[in-house]
Motif scaffolding. Structure first.
Motif, PDB file in Angstrom:
ATOM      1  N   GLU A  63       0.841  -1.200   0.000  1.00 13.13           N
ATOM      2  CA  GLU A  63       0.000   0.000   0.000  1.00 13.13           C
ATOM      3  C   GLU A  63       0.882   1.257   0.000  1.00 13.13           C
ATOM      4  OE1 GLU A  63      -4.004  -0.653   2.423  1.00 13.13           O
ATOM      5  OE2 GLU A  63      -2.866   1.022   3.233  1.00 13.13           O
ATOM      6  N   HIS A  78       0.200   8.082   7.143  1.00 11.66           N
ATOM      7  CA  HIS A  78      -0.366   6.755   6.882  1.00 11.66           C
ATOM      8  C   HIS A  78       0.688   5.673   7.156  1.00 11.66           C
ATOM      9  CE1 HIS A  78      -3.671   4.624   4.368  1.00 11.66           C
ATOM     10  NE2 HIS A  78      -3.044   3.724   5.098  1.00 11.66           N
ATOM     11  N   HIS A  82       0.673   2.615   9.944  1.00 18.66           N
ATOM     12  CA  HIS A  82       0.962   1.213   9.640  1.00 18.66           C
ATOM     13  C   HIS A  82       1.992   0.653  10.625  1.00 18.66           C
ATOM     14  CE1 HIS A  82      -0.358   1.322   5.114  1.00 18.66           C
ATOM     15  NE2 HIS A  82      -1.371   1.192   5.938  1.00 18.66           N
ATOM     16  N   HIS A 117      -9.308   0.902  10.146  1.00 14.79           N
ATOM     17  CA  HIS A 117      -8.293   1.407   9.225  1.00 14.79           C
ATOM     18  C   HIS A 117      -8.789   1.441   7.778  1.00 14.79           C
ATOM     19  CE1 HIS A 117      -4.281   2.612   8.111  1.00 14.79           C
ATOM     20  NE2 HIS A 117      -4.272   1.677   7.166  1.00 14.79           N
ATOM     21  N   ASP A 122      -7.713   4.111   4.630  1.00 15.38           N
ATOM     22  CA  ASP A 122      -7.564   3.513   3.304  1.00 15.38           C
ATOM     23  C   ASP A 122      -8.599   4.058   2.322  1.00 15.38           C
ATOM     24  OD1 ASP A 122      -5.416   2.120   4.216  1.00 15.38           O
ATOM     25  OD2 ASP A 122      -6.482   0.218   4.475  1.00 15.38           O
TER      26      ASP A 122
END
Ligand SMILES: [Fe+2]
Length: 134
Positions: A63, A78, A82, A117, A122
Motif C-alpha cells: 500500500e 499513513h 501502519h 483502518h 484507506d
C-alpha cells in the motif's frame, strides 16, 4: 462469543489491488477466529497469527508503494499508522504467546483494527487515487 468476520461493502476502498489484499487479510483473520472457536493447539494458532503478521507487513508495504507511486500527500502519517498497527499486533501476539490474553481477544483486536483502518485511512487513499483519473 464469536464475531462475524466477513467481507462487507463498507470495507471497499475502490482500488482493485488494495481491496483484493484486504479480502485476503480478512480471510486470514477469519481462520484465526475459527481456530479459536474449535480450540486448535496453541502452536498451530501461533502459526496462523504469524501468517497474519507477515501478510499485514507485506500488505502495508505494498500500500505504501502505491502511495509513493501516486505522490500521496498523506503518506508520512499513513505510513506511521501502519508501523504503529504492526507494533501493536506484535504486542498482542506476544501477550497471547505468554498466556496473558486469549486468542479471541487478539481476533477482536485485529478485526477492529481492520474495520477502522480500511473504512477511514484507506478509503481516503482510495478517493485520492480515484481523483487522479479525472
Ligand atoms: Fe493503510
Amino acid at each position: 462469543m464469536a464475531i462475524d468476520i466477513r467481507w462487507d461493502k463498507r470495507f471497499e476502498v475502490g482500488h482493485l489491488r488494495i481491496d483484493h489484499e484486504h479480502q485476503v487479510f480478512l480471510d486470514l483473520i477469519r481462520s484465526v477466529s475459527q481456530a479459536s472457536e474449535t480450540g486448535e493447539p496453541k502452536a498451530w494458532c501461533m502459526r496462523l497469527l504469524n501468517e497474519v503478521k507477515k501478510y499485514a507487513d507485506f500488505h502495508f508495504f505494498s500500500e505504501e508503494n502505491i502511495m509513493l507511486r501516486t505522490g500521496y500527500p498523506d503518506y508520512p502519517e499513513h505510513q506511521q499508522k501502519h508501523a504503529e498497527l504492526l507494533a501493536l499486533l506484535d504486542e498482542r501476539i506476544h501477550a497471547y504467546a505468554t498466556d496473558r490474553i486469549s486468542l479471541e481477544a487478539v481476533v477482536v483486536y485485529m478485526f477492529d483494527w481492520f474495520a477502522m483502518h480500511t473504512t477511514k485511512m484507506d478509503k481516503k487513499l482510495g478517493k485520492y487515487i480515484d481523483g487522479l483519473k479525472e
